[in-house]
Scaffold this motif. Structure first.
Motif, mmCIF file in Angstrom:
data_model
loop_
_atom_site.group_PDB
_atom_site.id
_atom_site.type_symbol
_atom_site.label_atom_id
_atom_site.label_comp_id
_atom_site.label_asym_id
_atom_site.label_seq_id
_atom_site.Cartn_x
_atom_site.Cartn_y
_atom_site.Cartn_z
ATOM 1 N N ARG A 148 0.851 -1.184 0.000
ATOM 2 C CA ARG A 148 0.000 0.000 0.000
ATOM 3 C C ARG A 148 0.884 1.230 0.000
ATOM 4 O O ARG A 148 1.672 1.437 0.930
ATOM 5 C CB ARG A 148 -0.935 0.048 1.195
ATOM 6 N N LEU A 149 0.755 2.016 -1.028
ATOM 7 C CA LEU A 149 1.481 3.276 -1.123
ATOM 8 C C LEU A 149 0.646 4.396 -0.523
ATOM 9 O O LEU A 149 -0.580 4.402 -0.647
ATOM 10 C CB LEU A 149 1.811 3.598 -2.575
ATOM 11 N N SER A 150 1.330 5.342 0.086
ATOM 12 C CA SER A 150 0.677 6.528 0.632
ATOM 13 C C SER A 150 1.269 7.774 -0.008
ATOM 14 O O SER A 150 2.454 7.809 -0.349
ATOM 15 C CB SER A 150 0.870 6.605 2.146
ATOM 16 N N CYS A 151 0.456 8.780 -0.131
ATOM 17 C CA CYS A 151 0.877 10.074 -0.669
ATOM 18 C C CYS A 151 0.331 11.132 0.287
ATOM 19 O O CYS A 151 -0.884 11.375 0.314
ATOM 20 C CB CYS A 151 0.330 10.266 -2.073
ATOM 21 N N ARG A 164 -6.834 -5.070 -9.714
ATOM 22 C CA ARG A 164 -5.756 -5.430 -8.785
ATOM 23 C C ARG A 164 -5.392 -4.279 -7.864
ATOM 24 O O ARG A 164 -5.026 -4.492 -6.714
ATOM 25 C CB ARG A 164 -4.508 -5.856 -9.568
ATOM 26 N N PHE A 165 -5.469 -3.060 -8.364
ATOM 27 C CA PHE A 165 -5.104 -1.876 -7.590
ATOM 28 C C PHE A 165 -6.356 -1.093 -7.216
ATOM 29 O O PHE A 165 -7.331 -1.059 -7.978
ATOM 30 C CB PHE A 165 -4.189 -0.959 -8.394
ATOM 31 N N MET A 221 -2.130 -2.053 -3.726
ATOM 32 C CA MET A 221 -1.712 -2.868 -4.859
ATOM 33 C C MET A 221 -1.709 -4.340 -4.442
ATOM 34 O O MET A 221 -0.944 -4.724 -3.554
ATOM 35 C CB MET A 221 -0.322 -2.447 -5.335
ATOM 36 N N ASN A 222 -2.569 -5.106 -5.063
ATOM 37 C CA ASN A 222 -2.669 -6.540 -4.780
ATOM 38 C C ASN A 222 -2.279 -7.352 -6.010
ATOM 39 O O ASN A 222 -2.228 -6.825 -7.126
ATOM 40 C CB ASN A 222 -4.100 -6.890 -4.369
ATOM 41 N N ASP A 270 4.995 -4.889 -12.659
ATOM 42 C CA ASP A 270 4.596 -3.708 -11.879
ATOM 43 C C ASP A 270 5.808 -2.992 -11.286
ATOM 44 O O ASP A 270 5.657 -1.918 -10.686
ATOM 45 C CB ASP A 270 3.646 -4.110 -10.746
ATOM 46 N N THR A 271 6.979 -3.566 -11.429
ATOM 47 C CA THR A 271 8.190 -2.956 -10.901
ATOM 48 C C THR A 271 8.427 -1.598 -11.553
ATOM 49 O O THR A 271 8.468 -1.488 -12.780
ATOM 50 C CB THR A 271 9.406 -3.869 -11.134
#
Length: 123
Positions: free
Chosen positions: A19-22, A67-68, A83-84, A90-91
């Motif tokens: 999980r990305l955060s902004c 997926r996301f 992101m699953n 996805d890199t």
């Protein structure tokens, strides 16, 4: 002016999740639509997902749809990208971006950008 800082990237095996955060600082975060973009080595920056100011509208690229999940919490001045089922393709370095207008998939329309966070998916 708004400052965006991404976090949450890392190394994960294929099939895993991140999980990305902004986090945004500056004037009211809720006036900005937020987009997530990514750039892999040797490739152009590509659109991943976007969310409207209220969070009521979202848009995804075909490569990540299903997926996301993009979301936001305006009370915390933060947008997220869950992101699953990650794949090696996805890199990339993932960037969040903001614009005080409608959400868009066009990177050139975003005024504010974070520094990026690296996501690496191993096979």
């Amino acid at each position: 002016q708004v400052l965006l800082v991404e976090s949450g990237g890392g190394l994960v095996q294929a099939g895993g999740s991140l999980r990305l955060s902004c986090v945004a600082s500056g004037p009211t975060f809720s006036v900005y639509a937020v987009g997530w973009f990514r750039q892999a080595p040797g490739k152009e920056r590509e659109f991943v997902a976007a969310i409207s100011q209220s969070g009521g509208r979202t848009y995804y690229s075909d490569s990540v749809k299903g997926r996301f999940t993009i979301s936001r919490d305006n009370a915390k001045n933060t947008a997220y990208l869950q992101m699953n089922s990650l794949k090696p393709e996805d890199t990339a370095v993932y960037y969040c971006a903001g614009r005080a207008n409608r959400l868009s998939a066009e990177a050139a329309l975003y005024n504010y950008w974070g520094q990026g966070t690296q996501v690496t998916v191993s096979s």
